[in-house]
Scaffold this active site. Structure first.
Site, short mmCIF file in Angstrom:
data_model
loop_
_atom_site.label_atom_id
_atom_site.label_comp_id
_atom_site.label_asym_id
_atom_site.label_seq_id
_atom_site.Cartn_x
_atom_site.Cartn_y
_atom_site.Cartn_z
N HIS A 1 33.60 -31.20 24.24
CA HIS A 1 34.25 -32.11 25.44
C HIS A 1 34.43 -31.21 26.65
O HIS A 1 35.01 -30.66 26.76
CB HIS A 1 35.85 -31.98 25.18
CG HIS A 1 36.47 -32.56 23.32
ND1 HIS A 1 36.76 -33.82 24.26
CD2 HIS A 1 35.74 -32.59 22.46
CE1 HIS A 1 37.07 -34.41 22.84
NE2 HIS A 1 36.53 -33.52 21.56
N GLU A 54 35.38 -32.27 29.44
CA GLU A 54 36.35 -32.74 29.24
C GLU A 54 38.37 -31.78 30.29
O GLU A 54 38.64 -31.52 30.72
CB GLU A 54 37.01 -33.62 30.07
CG GLU A 54 38.12 -34.37 28.14
CD GLU A 54 37.24 -33.94 27.21
OE1 GLU A 54 35.37 -34.16 27.12
OE2 GLU A 54 37.86 -34.43 26.64
N CYS A 111 31.76 -36.58 21.12
CA CYS A 111 32.68 -35.99 20.54
C CYS A 111 32.84 -37.65 19.33
O CYS A 111 31.76 -37.84 18.57
CB CYS A 111 34.02 -35.69 20.32
SG CYS A 111 35.41 -34.66 18.86
#
Ligand SMILES: *[C@@H]1O[C@H](CO)[C@@H](O)[C@H](O)[C@H]1NC(C)=O
Ligand SMILES: *[C@@H]1O[C@H](CO)[C@@H](O)[C@H](O)[C@H]1NC(C)=O
Ligand SMILES: *[C@@H]1O[C@H](CO)[C@@H](O)[C@H](O)[C@H]1NC(C)=O
Ligand SMILES: *[C@@H]1O[C@H](CO)[C@@H](O)[C@H](O)[C@H]1NC(C)=O
Ligand SMILES: *[C@@H]1O[C@H](CO)[C@@H](O)[C@H](O)[C@H]1NC(C)=O
Length: 335
Positions: free
Chosen positions: A262, A264, A151
């Site tokens: 993202h 994660e 990001c």
């Protein structure tokens, strides 16, 4: 990708996916760097079984965090990397170049997380720039030092490569999307070995989380030689207004990777106010991406000068704070 876009992309002398027929037009010097990278890639083996990855800390900008510290790392990035078999070291801001250099020689890769700091002049971008430059310099002496941007980290990479802020308004806040993968994935390091079932899922299911207002459009990418010679686009997406933005890229000749989405959050963020994908395939994708990057770090054999110095640098020396009731992160490390 249109054929016009492709031919623009392949104006780059380093476009390796181009056919052999075009090889004769490649300048000798570029051919040399292309070969030396191929050599570097073939020479390196993932034989460091104790990789350590640095995550760059960033200044607190959200006022609910001010009471806890000046800089932070969300624990989702730490868990994400650890889940693939590595340990994490926080990279503090405002250290001297010498201190960053010795850290560079002690760790095996760097992750630039998401967040909100200035692209060109923040302390974060200065620190990221030092590791970026060291990674590129190291490659010429056969040392593989991977860097990953998520990001904001992706956006910082575009600024480090060009020295400019080339982002456009591409609002994709709180939405999950499938990736629109390019043909280059078959020759990419990142996706070349993706299992077919996961490939199928990532192109059809809403399993990549987006939380951004700005992005890099393919138009800007192809119009900027520094970008189009350095990276190859692996996926694009469209924002809520239909504007196309680059969602995944990798450097052609360096182990440098960026995702505007993202990976994660799929496994490590749970706040119901946010669109975090948690399906079985979302979890699988998140693990695949983490495994890929940590494997890259296994190709680097740096280590701390002593077990004592290693021990005092690791993230285990800090305790994360519970922030699940005041932010989208479950826990955050403050420094
Ligand atoms: C998918 O990406 C290609 C470029 O690789 C682009 O031409 C196309 O418009 C994109 N499709 C969507 C739905 O975004
Ligand atoms: C970094 O140094 C600047 C001054 O040069 C200071 O304003 C800033 O608060 C420092 N940041 C951290 C995290 O120490
Ligand atoms: C981008 O969005 C900001 C608000 O976030 C607005 O002020 C600016 O005018 C927009 N720029 C363009 C080129 O649309
Ligand atoms: C974000 O998306 C989730 C899931 O779609 C939704 O429940 C939530 O209300 C959204 N949050 C905001 C601030 O729009
Ligand atoms: C959030 O949770 C922590 C730990 O339970 C608590 O100390 C804090 O007061 C809570 N904050 C808010 C704003 O609810």
């Amino acid at each position: 990708m249109t054929s016009q876009e492709k031919s623009q992309a392949c104006e780059s002398a380093r476009c390796k996916s181009d056919s052999m027929a075009n090889m004769s037009s490649i300048k000798i010097v570029d051919l040399y760097s292309l070969l030396s990278f191929a050599l570097l890639i073939s020479k390196v083996q993932g034989n460091n079984e104790r990789p350590i990855i640095g995550i760059i800390t960033q200044e607190v900008s959200d006022e609910v965090f001010f009471q806890y510290g000046k800089t932070y790392i969300a624990d989702s990035y730490v868990n994400y990397l650890e889940s693939a078999g590595c340990r994490v070291v926080p990279i503090r801001l405002n250290l001297s170049e010498d201190e960053y250099l010795s850290l560079f020689h002690s760790i095996n890769g760097v992750l630039l997380p998401g967040g909100a700091v200035g692209l060109l002049t923040s302390h974060f971008s200065r620190t990221a720039g030092i590791f970026y430059k060291l990674s590129i310099e190291a490659a010429s002496s056969g040392i593989y030092f991977p860097i990953w941007g998520t990001c904001m980290g992706f956006q910082i990479l575009t600024a480090l490569t060009t020295g400019e802020d080339l982002l456009s308004n591409t609002s994709a806040e709180n939405i999950s999307l499938p990736l629109n993968l390019t043909e280059d994935i078959s020759s990419s390091r990142m996706f070349r070995h993706i299992p077919p079932k996961l490939l199928h899922a990532v192109t059809r299911e809403d399993i990549t989380a987006n939380f951004h207002h700005f992005g890099l459009t393919p138009e800007v990418f192809y119009a900027n030689k520094k970008l189009s010679e350095f990276y190859r686009i692996l996926s694009t997406n469209r924002d809520t207004k239909g504007v196309e933005f680059i969602s995944t890229f990798e450097a052609r000749d360096y182990p440098i990777y960026g995702v505007q989405w993202h990976p994660e959050v799929n496994r490590f963020q749970w706040n119901r106010d946010y669109a975090y994908p948690h399906s079985e395939n979302a979890i699988w994708l998140s693990q695949y991406m983490a495994n890929f990057f940590v494997n890259e770090a296994r190709k680097n054999s740096n280590h701390f000068p002593s077990a004592k110095e290693e021990g005092s640098a690791l993230i285990y020396n800090w305790t994360p704070t519970y922030t699940g009731n005041i932010s989208g992160y479950e826990q955050v490390y403050f420094f």
